[in-house]
Design a protein around this motif. Structure first.
Motif, mmCIF file in Angstrom:
data_model
loop_
_atom_site.group_PDB
_atom_site.id
_atom_site.type_symbol
_atom_site.label_atom_id
_atom_site.label_comp_id
_atom_site.label_asym_id
_atom_site.label_seq_id
_atom_site.Cartn_x
_atom_site.Cartn_y
_atom_site.Cartn_z
ATOM 1 N N ILE A 1 49.418 56.807 49.952
ATOM 2 C CA ILE A 1 49.292 55.794 48.743
ATOM 3 C C ILE A 1 47.578 55.780 48.941
ATOM 4 C CG2 ILE A 1 48.782 54.175 46.722
ATOM 5 C CD1 ILE A 1 51.974 53.275 47.573
ATOM 6 N N ALA A 2 46.928 56.981 48.073
ATOM 7 C CA ALA A 2 45.362 56.693 47.966
ATOM 8 C C ALA A 2 44.773 54.946 47.510
ATOM 9 C CB ALA A 2 44.504 57.633 47.873
ATOM 10 N N THR A 3 43.981 54.525 48.649
ATOM 11 C CA THR A 3 44.124 52.484 47.575
ATOM 12 C C THR A 3 42.307 52.653 47.445
ATOM 13 O OG1 THR A 3 44.167 51.488 49.787
ATOM 14 C CG2 THR A 3 45.403 51.996 48.601
ATOM 15 N N HIS A 4 41.964 51.791 46.823
ATOM 16 C CA HIS A 4 40.427 50.887 46.573
ATOM 17 C C HIS A 4 40.497 50.322 46.451
ATOM 18 C CE1 HIS A 4 36.983 52.709 45.041
ATOM 19 N NE2 HIS A 4 36.758 51.215 44.256
ATOM 20 N N LYS A 5 38.920 49.566 46.532
ATOM 21 C CA LYS A 5 38.990 48.103 46.848
ATOM 22 C C LYS A 5 38.547 47.219 45.784
ATOM 23 C CE LYS A 5 39.928 46.819 51.603
ATOM 24 N NZ LYS A 5 40.798 46.192 52.003
ATOM 25 N N LYS A 6 39.405 46.570 45.139
ATOM 26 C CA LYS A 6 38.492 46.012 43.474
ATOM 27 C C LYS A 6 38.744 44.902 43.629
ATOM 28 C CE LYS A 6 39.131 46.513 39.251
ATOM 29 N NZ LYS A 6 38.286 47.182 38.413
ATOM 30 N N ASN A 7 37.158 43.896 43.120
ATOM 31 C CA ASN A 7 37.502 43.159 43.393
ATOM 32 C C ASN A 7 37.574 42.072 41.971
ATOM 33 O OD1 ASN A 7 35.757 42.828 45.804
ATOM 34 N ND2 ASN A 7 33.793 42.919 45.118
ATOM 35 N N VAL A 8 38.488 40.789 42.339
ATOM 36 C CA VAL A 8 38.633 40.025 40.317
ATOM 37 C C VAL A 8 38.299 38.730 40.350
ATOM 38 C CG1 VAL A 8 40.866 39.725 39.712
ATOM 39 C CG2 VAL A 8 41.466 41.631 40.438
ATOM 40 N N GLU A 9 37.369 38.427 39.291
ATOM 41 C CA GLU A 9 36.472 37.480 39.386
ATOM 42 C C GLU A 9 37.315 36.426 38.452
ATOM 43 O OE1 GLU A 9 32.848 38.125 37.942
ATOM 44 O OE2 GLU A 9 32.705 39.733 39.974
ATOM 45 N N ILE A 10 38.142 35.160 39.105
ATOM 46 C CA ILE A 10 38.726 34.414 38.770
ATOM 47 C C ILE A 10 37.495 33.712 37.858
ATOM 48 C CG2 ILE A 10 39.773 32.173 38.704
ATOM 49 C CD1 ILE A 10 40.980 35.462 38.970
ATOM 50 N N ASP A 11 37.615 33.199 36.381
ATOM 51 C CA ASP A 11 35.971 32.351 35.974
ATOM 52 C C ASP A 11 36.884 31.116 35.948
ATOM 53 O OD1 ASP A 11 38.116 32.866 34.212
ATOM 54 O OD2 ASP A 11 36.421 33.487 32.766
ATOM 55 N N LEU A 12 37.699 30.980 36.435
ATOM 56 C CA LEU A 12 38.072 28.945 36.205
ATOM 57 C C LEU A 12 37.772 28.703 38.092
ATOM 58 C CD1 LEU A 12 41.326 29.713 33.976
ATOM 59 C CD2 LEU A 12 38.424 28.722 33.402
ATOM 60 N N GLY A 13 38.199 27.490 38.479
ATOM 61 C CA GLY A 13 38.291 26.999 38.904
ATOM 62 C C GLY A 13 40.108 26.897 39.767
ATOM 63 N N VAL A 14 40.325 27.260 40.855
ATOM 64 C CA VAL A 14 41.462 27.202 41.664
ATOM 65 C C VAL A 14 41.570 26.313 42.356
ATOM 66 C CG1 VAL A 14 42.741 29.109 42.757
ATOM 67 C CG2 VAL A 14 41.231 29.798 41.013
ATOM 68 N N GLU B 1 42.615 21.687 48.474
ATOM 69 C CA GLU B 1 41.084 22.754 48.506
ATOM 70 C C GLU B 1 40.754 22.870 46.755
ATOM 71 O OE1 GLU B 1 39.253 26.755 49.825
ATOM 72 O OE2 GLU B 1 41.188 26.500 50.407
ATOM 73 N N TYR B 2 39.741 23.456 46.297
ATOM 74 C CA TYR B 2 39.029 23.269 44.742
ATOM 75 C C TYR B 2 38.760 24.462 45.380
ATOM 76 C CZ TYR B 2 37.680 22.413 40.471
ATOM 77 O OH TYR B 2 37.103 23.225 38.985
ATOM 78 N N VAL B 3 38.545 25.472 44.309
ATOM 79 C CA VAL B 3 37.543 26.880 44.716
ATOM 80 C C VAL B 3 36.732 27.648 43.205
ATOM 81 C CG1 VAL B 3 37.459 29.362 45.605
ATOM 82 C CG2 VAL B 3 39.143 27.455 46.649
ATOM 83 N N GLU B 4 35.416 27.328 43.054
ATOM 84 C CA GLU B 4 35.065 27.565 41.908
ATOM 85 C C GLU B 4 34.860 28.717 41.034
ATOM 86 O OE1 GLU B 4 33.716 26.721 37.698
ATOM 87 O OE2 GLU B 4 34.966 25.449 39.093
ATOM 88 N N LYS B 5 35.620 29.355 39.941
ATOM 89 C CA LYS B 5 35.238 30.658 40.355
ATOM 90 C C LYS B 5 35.316 31.959 41.336
ATOM 91 C CE LYS B 5 32.793 29.553 36.621
ATOM 92 N NZ LYS B 5 31.341 29.454 35.368
ATOM 93 N N PRO B 6 36.439 32.366 42.153
ATOM 94 C CA PRO B 6 36.467 32.637 43.104
ATOM 95 C C PRO B 6 36.640 34.213 42.815
ATOM 96 C CG PRO B 6 38.525 32.154 43.022
ATOM 97 C CD PRO B 6 37.721 30.806 41.787
ATOM 98 N N THR B 7 35.898 35.127 43.873
ATOM 99 C CA THR B 7 36.625 36.351 44.028
ATOM 100 C C THR B 7 37.473 37.200 44.689
ATOM 101 O OG1 THR B 7 34.189 36.536 42.542
ATOM 102 C CG2 THR B 7 35.873 38.639 43.887
ATOM 103 N N MET B 8 38.661 37.644 43.856
ATOM 104 C CA MET B 8 39.437 37.458 45.093
ATOM 105 C C MET B 8 39.488 40.085 45.083
ATOM 106 S SD MET B 8 41.078 35.203 44.659
ATOM 107 C CE MET B 8 42.934 35.372 45.486
ATOM 108 N N ARG B 9 40.160 39.244 46.085
ATOM 109 C CA ARG B 9 39.535 40.545 46.404
ATOM 110 C C ARG B 9 41.418 41.790 46.936
ATOM 111 N NH1 ARG B 9 35.303 44.415 50.466
ATOM 112 N NH2 ARG B 9 34.798 45.863 49.623
ATOM 113 N N PHE B 10 41.565 42.911 46.244
ATOM 114 C CA PHE B 10 43.019 43.661 46.136
ATOM 115 C C PHE B 10 42.531 45.117 46.738
ATOM 116 C CE2 PHE B 10 43.420 39.844 44.243
ATOM 117 C CZ PHE B 10 44.069 39.417 44.359
#
Length: 234
Positions: A129-142, A152-161
């Motif tokens: 499977i060819a894959t690509h790094k994708k950033n997903v921005e969460i616009d809320l506090g997690v 832990e409280y993380v404000e508007k984190p960016t997840m990478r998949f």
């Protein structure tokens, strides 16, 4: 080398463009997605491409018959009477006797397809499977919690998949796991895992557009208009 392009879908997420055009013929800048892909494949050493077509497939054939493609690129058509998904159509492709590339008809990328096939040949996976790094921005506090208390409280984190690009290298015997009906690629992955087969992952550098929505189409068009050479040399 041989490739299969799965171009039988209706492209409902790309309406209104796909009301009158099949998704692979939707232009990005001044040329259709499919034409750009075919020219890339030819440059990377592919000599046969099987096109699985359905919705407005006659327009795809008429367009490709009207343009000049590389002389050593051989096209074959498989017609889907009903949508077969992102894997089911592979059961209709004849003479799959060696590893082949399979890809969705709405993908544009500067991925080196030949390098993907070489990588696949050097690993044990029945599919790569060819894959690509994708950033997903969460616009809320997690909030991370345990036993009802905040850890832990993380404000508007960016997840990478790592996400699938819709481009795969197959060993031909994997097609035996696919029934001759509507069957999507995730179903193939599950069938492989259930059978104890290995699936490899290839992460190559480059640009990637999954042109399944109007927004992604606009992003791809803007990128190519700004850098017209981007797919000429890919």
């Amino acid at each position: 080398m041989r490739a299969v392009i799965l171009a039988g879908g209706k492209g409902t997420r790309l309406r209104p463009y796909t009301t009158v055009l099949p998704k692979p013929l939707v232009p990005v800048a001044d040329r259709p997605i499919l034409e750009l892909v075919l020219r890339q494949l030819a440059r990377h050493g592919f000599t046969r491409v099987d096109l699985s077509v359905g919705h407005l497939g006659g327009l795809i054939k008429a367009y490709l018959d009207s343009i000049e493609l590389p002389e050593d690129l051989e096209l074959h058509y498989v017609w889907e009477d009903a949508p077969l998904g992102t894997a089911g159509a592979l059961t209709m492709i004849e003479d799959l006797s060696e590893p082949f590339l399979a890809m969705n008809g709405d993908v544009l990328t500067t991925l080196d397809y030949a390098q993907l096939m070489r990588f696949h040949g050097g690993h044990e996976g029945g599919i790569t499977i060819a894959t690509h790094k994708k950033n997903v921005e969460i616009d809320l506090g997690v909030i991370e919690s345990d036993d009802g208390f905040v850890q832990e409280y993380v404000e508007k984190p960016t997840m990478r998949f790592d996400v699938s690009m819709g481009v795969y290298a197959y060993d031909p015997d994997v097609v035996e796991l696919i029934p001759p009906r509507h069957f999507d690629f995730p179903d193939v992955v599950n069938a492989m895992l259930e059978a104890g087969r290995k699936i490899a992952v290839y992460s190559g550098p480059g640009v990637w557009f999954d042109i399944g929505t109007v927004g992604e189409h606009e992003r791809a068009t803007a990128e190519i208009e700004a850098h017209p050479e981007i797919f000429e040399n890919a």
